[in-house]
Write a protein that holds these residues in place. Sequence first.
Motif, PDB file in Angstrom:
ATOM      1  N   ILE A 318      33.563  -7.759 -22.701  1.00  0.00           N
ATOM      2  CA  ILE A 318      32.877  -6.579 -22.164  1.00  0.00           C
ATOM      3  C   ILE A 318      33.903  -5.464 -22.017  1.00  0.00           C
ATOM      4  O   ILE A 318      34.861  -5.580 -21.269  1.00  0.00           O
ATOM      5  CB  ILE A 318      32.225  -6.860 -20.803  1.00  0.00           C
ATOM      6  N   LYS A 319      33.707  -4.380 -22.749  1.00  0.00           N
ATOM      7  CA  LYS A 319      34.700  -3.319 -22.818  1.00  0.00           C
ATOM      8  C   LYS A 319      34.706  -2.458 -21.555  1.00  0.00           C
ATOM      9  O   LYS A 319      33.650  -2.230 -20.945  1.00  0.00           O
ATOM     10  CB  LYS A 319      34.429  -2.418 -24.027  1.00  0.00           C
ATOM     11  N   PRO A 320      35.863  -1.958 -21.167  1.00  0.00           N
ATOM     12  CA  PRO A 320      35.954  -1.050 -20.021  1.00  0.00           C
ATOM     13  C   PRO A 320      35.052   0.166 -20.210  1.00  0.00           C
ATOM     14  O   PRO A 320      34.955   0.719 -21.312  1.00  0.00           O
ATOM     15  CB  PRO A 320      37.431  -0.647 -20.007  1.00  0.00           C
ATOM     16  N   GLY A 321      34.392   0.556 -19.149  1.00  0.00           N
ATOM     17  CA  GLY A 321      33.480   1.690 -19.195  1.00  0.00           C
ATOM     18  C   GLY A 321      32.031   1.302 -19.427  1.00  0.00           C
ATOM     19  O   GLY A 321      31.133   2.123 -19.245  1.00  0.00           O
ATOM     20  N   THR A 322      31.781   0.045 -19.817  1.00  0.00           N
ATOM     21  CA  THR A 322      30.414  -0.412 -20.054  1.00  0.00           C
ATOM     22  C   THR A 322      29.648  -0.493 -18.732  1.00  0.00           C
ATOM     23  O   THR A 322      30.125  -1.082 -17.763  1.00  0.00           O
ATOM     24  CB  THR A 322      30.407  -1.798 -20.721  1.00  0.00           C
ATOM     25  N   VAL A 323      28.477   0.106 -18.706  1.00  0.00           N
ATOM     26  CA  VAL A 323      27.621   0.051 -17.515  1.00  0.00           C
ATOM     27  C   VAL A 323      26.767  -1.210 -17.603  1.00  0.00           C
ATOM     28  O   VAL A 323      25.872  -1.308 -18.440  1.00  0.00           O
ATOM     29  CB  VAL A 323      26.730   1.304 -17.409  1.00  0.00           C
ATOM     30  N   VAL A 324      27.062  -2.169 -16.757  1.00  0.00           N
ATOM     31  CA  VAL A 324      26.405  -3.477 -16.834  1.00  0.00           C
ATOM     32  C   VAL A 324      25.200  -3.584 -15.915  1.00  0.00           C
ATOM     33  O   VAL A 324      24.442  -4.556 -15.980  1.00  0.00           O
ATOM     34  CB  VAL A 324      27.405  -4.606 -16.528  1.00  0.00           C
ATOM     35  N   GLU A 325      25.035  -2.598 -15.044  1.00  0.00           N
ATOM     36  CA  GLU A 325      23.913  -2.622 -14.111  1.00  0.00           C
ATOM     37  C   GLU A 325      23.620  -1.205 -13.645  1.00  0.00           C
ATOM     38  O   GLU A 325      24.529  -0.424 -13.380  1.00  0.00           O
ATOM     39  CB  GLU A 325      24.247  -3.495 -12.896  1.00  0.00           C
ATOM     40  N   ARG A 326      22.325  -0.856 -13.563  1.00  0.00           N
ATOM     41  CA  ARG A 326      21.927   0.435 -13.005  1.00  0.00           C
ATOM     42  C   ARG A 326      20.663   0.235 -12.184  1.00  0.00           C
ATOM     43  O   ARG A 326      19.735  -0.438 -12.636  1.00  0.00           O
ATOM     44  CB  ARG A 326      21.623   1.452 -14.108  1.00  0.00           C
ATOM     45  N   THR A 327      20.634   0.779 -10.979  1.00  0.00           N
ATOM     46  CA  THR A 327      19.415   0.736 -10.176  1.00  0.00           C
ATOM     47  C   THR A 327      19.226   2.078  -9.475  1.00  0.00           C
ATOM     48  O   THR A 327      20.183   2.824  -9.281  1.00  0.00           O
ATOM     49  CB  THR A 327      19.454  -0.371  -9.096  1.00  0.00           C
ATOM     50  N   THR A 328      17.987   2.358  -9.104  1.00  0.00           N
ATOM     51  CA  THR A 328      17.692   3.524  -8.284  1.00  0.00           C
ATOM     52  C   THR A 328      16.515   3.188  -7.387  1.00  0.00           C
ATOM     53  O   THR A 328      15.557   2.543  -7.827  1.00  0.00           O
ATOM     54  CB  THR A 328      17.382   4.769  -9.142  1.00  0.00           C
ATOM     55  N   ILE A 329      16.605   3.560  -6.124  1.00  0.00           N
ATOM     56  CA  ILE A 329      15.527   3.291  -5.177  1.00  0.00           C
ATOM     57  C   ILE A 329      14.496   4.409  -5.251  1.00  0.00           C
ATOM     58  O   ILE A 329      14.839   5.589  -5.146  1.00  0.00           O
ATOM     59  CB  ILE A 329      16.064   3.175  -3.742  1.00  0.00           C
ATOM     60  N   LEU A 330      13.225   4.031  -5.408  1.00  0.00           N
ATOM     61  CA  LEU A 330      12.141   5.007  -5.438  1.00  0.00           C
ATOM     62  C   LEU A 330      11.398   5.063  -4.108  1.00  0.00           C
ATOM     63  O   LEU A 330      11.081   6.138  -3.605  1.00  0.00           O
ATOM     64  CB  LEU A 330      11.161   4.670  -6.568  1.00  0.00           C
ATOM     65  N   THR A 331      11.082   3.901  -3.544  1.00  0.00           N
ATOM     66  CA  THR A 331      10.333   3.838  -2.294  1.00  0.00           C
ATOM     67  C   THR A 331      10.802   2.660  -1.456  1.00  0.00           C
ATOM     68  O   THR A 331      11.043   1.580  -1.982  1.00  0.00           O
ATOM     69  CB  THR A 331       8.813   3.675  -2.557  1.00  0.00           C
ATOM     70  N   ARG A 332      10.910   2.889  -0.155  1.00  0.00           N
ATOM     71  CA  ARG A 332      11.228   1.818   0.786  1.00  0.00           C
ATOM     72  C   ARG A 332      10.261   2.008   1.957  1.00  0.00           C
ATOM     73  O   ARG A 332      10.238   3.066   2.584  1.00  0.00           O
ATOM     74  CB  ARG A 332      12.679   1.946   1.255  1.00  0.00           C
ATOM     75  N   ALA A 333       9.437   1.002   2.236  1.00  0.00           N
ATOM     76  CA  ALA A 333       8.376   1.192   3.227  1.00  0.00           C
ATOM     77  C   ALA A 333       7.990  -0.131   3.879  1.00  0.00           C
ATOM     78  O   ALA A 333       8.453  -1.204   3.478  1.00  0.00           O
ATOM     79  CB  ALA A 333       7.153   1.817   2.559  1.00  0.00           C
ATOM     80  N   VAL A 334       7.114  -0.038   4.889  1.00  0.00           N
ATOM     81  CA  VAL A 334       6.501  -1.200   5.517  1.00  0.00           C
ATOM     82  C   VAL A 334       5.011  -1.135   5.217  1.00  0.00           C
ATOM     83  O   VAL A 334       4.374  -0.093   5.417  1.00  0.00           O
ATOM     84  CB  VAL A 334       6.737  -1.208   7.038  1.00  0.00           C
ATOM     85  N   VAL A 335       4.457  -2.234   4.703  1.00  0.00           N
ATOM     86  CA  VAL A 335       3.035  -2.284   4.362  1.00  0.00           C
ATOM     87  C   VAL A 335       2.381  -3.449   5.096  1.00  0.00           C
ATOM     88  O   VAL A 335       3.060  -4.326   5.642  1.00  0.00           O
ATOM     89  CB  VAL A 335       2.829  -2.420   2.838  1.00  0.00           C
ATOM     90  N   ASP A 336       1.064  -3.466   5.091  1.00  0.00           N
ATOM     91  CA  ASP A 336       0.331  -4.446   5.891  1.00  0.00           C
ATOM     92  C   ASP A 336       0.083  -5.782   5.195  1.00  0.00           C
ATOM     93  O   ASP A 336      -0.300  -6.746   5.839  1.00  0.00           O
ATOM     94  CB  ASP A 336      -1.022  -3.863   6.316  1.00  0.00           C
ATOM     95  N   ALA A 337       0.287  -5.826   3.868  1.00  0.00           N
ATOM     96  CA  ALA A 337      -0.003  -7.071   3.155  1.00  0.00           C
ATOM     97  C   ALA A 337       0.838  -7.173   1.888  1.00  0.00           C
ATOM     98  O   ALA A 337       1.284  -6.158   1.338  1.00  0.00           O
ATOM     99  CB  ALA A 337      -1.486  -7.147   2.795  1.00  0.00           C
ATOM    100  N   LYS A 338       1.049  -8.408   1.455  1.00  0.00           N
ATOM    101  CA  LYS A 338       1.738  -8.646   0.191  1.00  0.00           C
ATOM    102  C   LYS A 338       0.923  -8.048  -0.949  1.00  0.00           C
ATOM    103  O   LYS A 338      -0.304  -8.121  -0.957  1.00  0.00           O
ATOM    104  CB  LYS A 338       1.925 -10.157   0.006  1.00  0.00           C
TER     105      LYS A 338
END
Length: 349
Positions: A318-338
């Motif tokens: 795996i070469k230096p500079g390679t992005v092996v993971e990317r995430t971004t949070i869109l929503t974080r909340a509390v809901v009433d049911a699965k």
Amino acid sequence: MIRNSRRRTEPLDHAELARLLPAPADPQLAASRQDLLEEHLMSEIHRPDHAPAASPGRRPLRRTVLFAAPVAAAAALALVVSLSNSAGTVASPQPVKAPVVQIEEGSTVQLASTVHAIAAAATARTTPQPGPGQYIYIKSQVSFMATRHNADTGESVTWVQPLHDREVWKSPDGTKGWLDEPGYQDKGGITLDNDEPRKQLSYTWLAAQPADPDAFLKSVYSTVSGTRDHDQQAFNEIGSIIREQLVPSGLAASLYEAAGKIPGVVVVEHAQDASGRDGIALARLDPQTGERSEWIFDRDSHQYLGSRGVQVREVNGIKPGTVVERTTILTRAVVDAKNQRPGAGQATA
């Protein structure tokens, strides 16, 4: 000989895996994705994967689960291949070449002030508190990596999943949950119900932790073990909490202050989350995998945006500079049911 190398990614039915797999050898994969790997392994049981066409004599690439991994993960992969071949399923999108970025050197010069700003911002934000029967809901966009490595020629090709949605529901105590990741498991998702959850990742466990940063950090270190770098494991544990959990408001500041006390943590001035938003990051280089895990925060509000994994030192091709993971949070909340998504009148963080 073709050897598929790389890690996995993160949370799942740990008790079931423990029953199915032999005791693991000393792992060589990034601990930051230990939970996601298990989750993805279980999702793979429900469906076969599709990947770019391989040249003659090469095994076709499977996605994120194909990593240089310890014995237990290899056994899990064999189980996944066996079960997924007979399961009814959905085809996943074709992976694409992994992005490569210029590596920016991290520094401790602004570490204390950056951690203080992030902790203060976290304390100032109102965090909903889940009640009995409610669920913590996290929606994010993610992309994880798989690498095909030819051990004879030394040639490696690194692929990543296209950026895609991931939704997780978790009960406060961690015993109930659901994962929906369209295109990477059966339509509608898979259960994360577990009678023996990893309590250190649950909201209930967090709510019971001391608000003092040193005491909290000691508690986090008590959850790690093995011969891997314990500082990296502690950093990854906190990263898992930040990424797909709701942090009790009384603990938010201490959590970040504790992370800043881990040896090897640095500030990276410029890091982009999966949405391309540029922010400032708290980061640490894993000495075994050569990957730097970065937690990315908005430069002005200091709100958590997402994460990125960047290969800093070449390991397993795996070469230096390679992005092996990317995430971004869109929503974080509390809901009433699965399986319920946030709507009008429901609290978001």
